[in-house]
Design an enzyme around this catalytic site. Structure first.
Site, PDB file in Angstrom:
ATOM      1  N   HIS A 132       0.798  -1.112  -0.001  1.00 17.75           N
ATOM      2  CA  HIS A 132       0.173   0.347  -0.266  1.00 17.75           C
ATOM      3  C   HIS A 132       0.805   1.506  -0.143  1.00 17.75           C
ATOM      4  CE1 HIS A 132       0.655  -0.871   4.163  1.00 17.75           C
ATOM      5  NE2 HIS A 132       0.681   0.017   4.268  1.00 17.75           N
ATOM      6  N   HIS A 144       1.147   4.287   1.985  1.00 19.02           N
ATOM      7  CA  HIS A 144       1.710   4.413   3.708  1.00 19.02           C
ATOM      8  C   HIS A 144       3.161   4.252   3.539  1.00 19.02           C
ATOM      9  CE1 HIS A 144      -2.014   4.191   5.701  1.00 19.02           C
ATOM     10  NE2 HIS A 144      -2.074   5.323   4.822  1.00 19.02           N
ATOM     11  N   ASP A 180       5.874   4.644   5.000  1.00 21.18           N
ATOM     12  CA  ASP A 180       7.026   3.180   5.932  1.00 21.18           C
ATOM     13  C   ASP A 180       6.921   1.994   5.000  1.00 21.18           C
ATOM     14  OD1 ASP A 180       4.331   2.897   6.687  1.00 21.18           O
ATOM     15  OD2 ASP A 180       4.498   1.797   8.324  1.00 21.18           O
ATOM     16  N   HIS A 181       5.876   1.932   4.114  1.00 23.20           N
ATOM     17  CA  HIS A 181       6.198   1.238   3.065  1.00 23.20           C
ATOM     18  C   HIS A 181       6.788   0.836   1.802  1.00 23.20           C
ATOM     19  CE1 HIS A 181       3.993  -1.938   5.986  1.00 23.20           C
ATOM     20  NE2 HIS A 181       2.753  -0.610   6.086  1.00 23.20           N
ATOM     21  N   HIS A 206      -7.301  -2.843   5.636  1.00 21.12           N
ATOM     22  CA  HIS A 206      -6.835  -1.427   6.397  1.00 21.12           C
ATOM     23  C   HIS A 206      -7.485  -0.076   6.079  1.00 21.12           C
ATOM     24  CE1 HIS A 206      -2.906   0.426   7.721  1.00 21.12           C
ATOM     25  NE2 HIS A 206      -2.863   1.705   6.757  1.00 21.12           N
ATOM     26  N   ASP A 220       0.032  -4.369   6.629  1.00 18.39           N
ATOM     27  CA  ASP A 220      -1.215  -3.601   7.592  1.00 18.39           C
ATOM     28  C   ASP A 220      -2.717  -3.843   7.255  1.00 18.39           C
ATOM     29  OD1 ASP A 220       1.199  -2.509   7.713  1.00 18.39           O
ATOM     30  OD2 ASP A 220       0.198  -0.091   7.486  1.00 18.39           O
ATOM     31  N   HIS A 224       6.241  -5.368  12.061  1.00 19.27           N
ATOM     32  CA  HIS A 224       5.582  -4.230  11.790  1.00 19.27           C
ATOM     33  C   HIS A 224       4.768  -3.682  13.588  1.00 19.27           C
ATOM     34  CE1 HIS A 224       2.733  -1.077  10.259  1.00 19.27           C
ATOM     35  NE2 HIS A 224       2.879  -0.659   9.958  1.00 19.27           N
TER      36      HIS A 224
END
Length: 301
Positions: free
Chosen positions: A60, A62, A64-65, A140, A210, A268
């Site tokens: 996805h 976001h 942090d990914h 998510h 997530d 995570h």
């Protein structure tokens, strides 16, 4: 099957921890899964050759990914990459990368192929003669997919001592390995299982990024060899899990148990916790075969 954890912590990078990224080596493929900040540094630290990465799977959008992806794409260019790079991720991933390449006048010299995903149902996104990769729809705060990597059965193994007993011509060996019976000139039918051994058992790996606790994905996860499942919170913060679109360690354990997986790897982790062994302890209250990811850790199955 080998899994290298480049980063497995939530939210922001720290001096000693990195956000989500990992490398799966399976049946001659090297797949990069998610690409948080610091990914290319950790690839170098673990001595993983950039040139071996042909496919990148993003769960996805976001940060942090995915915030490490533009840096990696640009580094490939500076290293003189010529091989195509395939990037799989949510719709928007192409604009996310190409806008940065445009504004920095850093277009790649190698083919860059985007495979944008929109389906809320599982779909095949990559397949060859050795491996298949399917999406695992996740729950998510934004559109998000996990990925299921499955080996295909290999060829059967010839038992040469038995093959020789029947004086079978070598021209039949290829078809025998593929499971075919042999009809001799005198009309005798030699059943395949009498002259071959089964191939090595196949392995599978499921990456669940997530996600809230969601039993809808259990049908896709049935009997996988290894399940990586996010466990952002411990039970003491369970009230935060559903509202933020995340899971607890116990919820990850419940998914593993109901899916009958061989091994569960937790990751995570929220950086609020000082001791990640607590995640293992909590998950083991509902599922036995639990391992804990950590940056730099390598799992060999």
């Amino acid at each position: 099957m080998k899994l290298t954890i480049l980063g497995c912590y939530a939210a922001t990078p720290r001096t000693l921890t990195n956000p989500t990224s990992q490398v799966l080596e399976i049946n001659s493929h090297v797949f990069l899964i998610d690409c948080g900040e610091g990914t290319q540094v950790e690839l170098r630290r673990k001595k993983i050759k950039f040139s071996r990465i042909r496919h990148i799977f993003i769960s996805h959008l976001h940060g942090d990914h995915v915030f490490g992806l533009i840096g990696l794409v640009s580094t490939f260019k500076m290293l003189g990459r010529e091989a195509p790079l395939n990037i799989y991720g949510p719709k928007g991933i192409k604009e996310f990368i190409t806008l940065q390449l445009k504004l920095s006048n850093s277009w790649t010299d190698y083919p860059l192929h985007f495979h944008e995903l929109t389906s809320k149902n599982s779909e095949m996104v990559f397949e060859d003669e050795k491996i298949s990769v399917r999406t695992i729809p996740l729950q998510h705060r934004v559109y998000c997919n996990g990925y299921l990597f499955e080996e295909k059965p290999g060829e059967r193994k010839l038992i040469l001592s038995k093959v020789m007993n029947y004086n079978i011509d070598v021209a039949y060996y290829r078809s025998i390995k593929k499971g075919k019976d042999v009809l001799l000139d005198d009309g005798t039918l030699i059943k395949n299982e009498t002259i071959t051994a089964p191939p090595k058992p196949t392995k599978s790996y499921a990456f669940c990024s997530d996600t809230r606790y969601d039993e809808a994905k259990i049908s896709l996860l049935q009997n996988v060899t290894v399940l990586y499942h996010e466990a952002t919170f411990l039970e003491s913060h369970k009230h935060l899990a559903a509202t933020t679109g995340h899971s607890t360690a116990i919820e990850a354990g419940m998914i593993a148990k109901k899916s009958n997986v061989d091994t569960l790897i937790l990751g995570h982790f929220s950086t609020r916790y000082k001791d990640i062994s607590l995640f293992k302890e909590e998950a083991e209250t509902v599922f036995d075969a639990v391992m804990v990811a950590d940056d730099g850790k390598v799992f060999d199955f």
